[in-house]
Design a protein around this motif. Structure first.
Motif, PDB file in Angstrom:
ATOM      1  N   ILE A   1       0.815  -1.207   0.000  1.00 25.72           N
ATOM      2  CA  ILE A   1       0.000   0.000   0.000  1.00 25.72           C
ATOM      3  C   ILE A   1       0.847   1.254   0.000  1.00 25.72           C
ATOM      4  O   ILE A   1       1.841   1.338   0.681  1.00 25.72           O
ATOM      5  N   ILE A   2       0.454   2.192  -0.818  1.00 27.90           N
ATOM      6  CA  ILE A   2       1.153   3.474  -0.921  1.00 27.90           C
ATOM      7  C   ILE A   2       0.104   4.576  -0.852  1.00 27.90           C
ATOM      8  O   ILE A   2      -0.961   4.477  -1.455  1.00 27.90           O
ATOM      9  N   SER A   3       0.414   5.619  -0.095  1.00 25.22           N
ATOM     10  CA  SER A   3      -0.556   6.724   0.022  1.00 25.22           C
ATOM     11  C   SER A   3       0.085   8.041  -0.390  1.00 25.22           C
ATOM     12  O   SER A   3       1.279   8.248  -0.186  1.00 25.22           O
ATOM     13  N   THR A   4      -0.724   8.910  -0.962  1.00 27.06           N
ATOM     14  CA  THR A   4      -0.254  10.246  -1.345  1.00 27.06           C
ATOM     15  C   THR A   4      -1.226  11.260  -0.780  1.00 27.06           C
ATOM     16  O   THR A   4      -2.367  11.385  -1.219  1.00 27.06           O
ATOM     17  N   ARG A   5      -0.779  11.982   0.216  1.00 24.71           N
ATOM     18  CA  ARG A   5      -1.637  12.995   0.857  1.00 24.71           C
ATOM     19  C   ARG A   5      -1.687  14.244   0.017  1.00 24.71           C
ATOM     20  O   ARG A   5      -0.688  14.674  -0.553  1.00 24.71           O
ATOM     21  N   GLY A   6      -2.890  14.827  -0.105  1.00 27.14           N
ATOM     22  CA  GLY A   6      -3.037  16.042  -0.886  1.00 27.14           C
ATOM     23  C   GLY A   6      -3.103  15.805  -2.374  1.00 27.14           C
ATOM     24  O   GLY A   6      -2.960  16.745  -3.171  1.00 27.14           O
ATOM     25  N   ALA A   7      -3.330  14.555  -2.773  1.00 28.28           N
ATOM     26  CA  ALA A   7      -3.374  14.210  -4.196  1.00 28.28           C
ATOM     27  C   ALA A   7      -4.480  14.972  -4.921  1.00 28.28           C
ATOM     28  O   ALA A   7      -5.602  15.102  -4.430  1.00 28.28           O
ATOM     29  N   ALA A   8      -4.157  15.464  -6.093  1.00 28.99           N
ATOM     30  CA  ALA A   8      -5.099  16.288  -6.852  1.00 28.99           C
ATOM     31  C   ALA A   8      -6.374  15.535  -7.200  1.00 28.99           C
ATOM     32  O   ALA A   8      -7.470  16.122  -7.187  1.00 28.99           O
ATOM     33  N   GLN A   9      -6.274  14.245  -7.513  1.00 24.27           N
ATOM     34  CA  GLN A   9      -7.460  13.498  -7.952  1.00 24.27           C
ATOM     35  C   GLN A   9      -8.462  13.234  -6.849  1.00 24.27           C
ATOM     36  O   GLN A   9      -9.582  12.781  -7.112  1.00 24.27           O
ATOM     37  N   CYS A  10      -8.103  13.527  -5.609  1.00 24.44           N
ATOM     38  CA  CYS A  10      -9.018  13.267  -4.493  1.00 24.44           C
ATOM     39  C   CYS A  10      -9.620  14.537  -3.906  1.00 24.44           C
ATOM     40  O   CYS A  10     -10.457  14.468  -2.988  1.00 24.44           O
ATOM     41  N   GLN A  11      -9.247  15.674  -4.429  1.00 25.44           N
ATOM     42  CA  GLN A  11      -9.756  16.940  -3.888  1.00 25.44           C
ATOM     43  C   GLN A  11     -11.232  17.108  -4.209  1.00 25.44           C
ATOM     44  O   GLN A  11     -11.701  16.726  -5.282  1.00 25.44           O
ATOM     45  N   PRO A  12     -12.017  17.692  -3.288  1.00 27.42           N
ATOM     46  CA  PRO A  12     -13.453  17.887  -3.527  1.00 27.42           C
ATOM     47  C   PRO A  12     -13.696  18.946  -4.595  1.00 27.42           C
ATOM     48  O   PRO A  12     -12.830  19.739  -4.893  1.00 27.42           O
TER      49      PRO A  12
END
Length: 216
Positions: free
Chosen positions: A205-216
């Motif tokens: 598992i890898i996580s990316t905080r602040g990723a553009a594709q997850c922004q509301p």
């Protein structure tokens, strides 16, 4: 979820990466900027069905009443993909159950994790224990997409909204609330492998905080 105590933030960047997502994860994955809490689902939409979680000797996972996880898009129309989504959700719930004390021995963690993801999850839980912290609030998991890699391997990507998730001091019950920022949203890239018992275990598992594709 989101918002761990600031105590955990530094350790989280290294261990959480190995933990949650890696923690969730696997072989060299990492998370960027972890100050949120990952992992549970107390019954929001898209939670695993009772039949899925109780079959095959699966451990029963419960979470505190003040912690809610919602998993969206759990039904794809493909039974294999749905099983991957269900077991991934249970994995997240398992980690939170260990952190919050509803599964103090972390039995469900070993059921839904393997390899580096298992090591990461155990480290993550220990960080909370060492800090005397637990989790509270809400986390929402969305845009979950499964890609089958064969009969026993799959990749799963998803986003997490941790803007309403926080860490809480176990002794004082003080909740550590911080402002909502782009880092309240996290992108996860995970691998799951089906074991001999038919359980889709998270192995990487890898996580990316602040990723553009997850922004509301």
């Amino acid at each position: 979820m989101n918002r761990r105590t600031r105590l955990l933030t530094t350790a989280a960047v290294g261990a959480a990466a190995a933990l949650l997502l890696t923690a969730c994860g696997g072989d060299g994955g990492g998370s960027k900027g972890n100050d949120k809490i990952a992992g549970a689902d107390t019954g929001g939409s898209a939670s695993p069905s009772a039949s899925a979680t109780e079959s095959a000797g699966r451990p029963k996972i419960t979470l505190p009443s003040d912690l809610t996880l919602t998993f969206e898009g759990s039904k794809t129309g493909d039974s294999i993909k749905d099983a991957v989504l269900a077991d991934s959700a249970e994995r997240m719930r398992a980690v939170d159950a260990a952190i919050t004390g509803t599964d103090p021995k972390g039995e469900a963690i070993g059921f839904y994790n393997t390899g580096k993801a298992l090591e990461a999850a155990l480290t993550w839980v220990q960080q909370f224990k060492d800090a005397g912290a637990t989790l509270t609030g809400e986390a929402r998991y969305y845009d979950r997409t499964v890609t089958l890699k064969g009969k026993t391997s799959a990749s799963l990507t998803f986003c997490a909204d941790e803007s309403k998730g926080y860490s809480k001091d176990k002794k004082t019950n003080k909740i550590d609330k911080t402002p909502v920022t782009k880092n309240s949203y996290v992108f996860y890239n995970t691998r799951l492998d089906k074991n001999s018992e038919g359980v889709w275990q998270t192995s990487q598992i890898i996580s990316t905080r602040g990723a553009a594709q997850c922004q509301p």
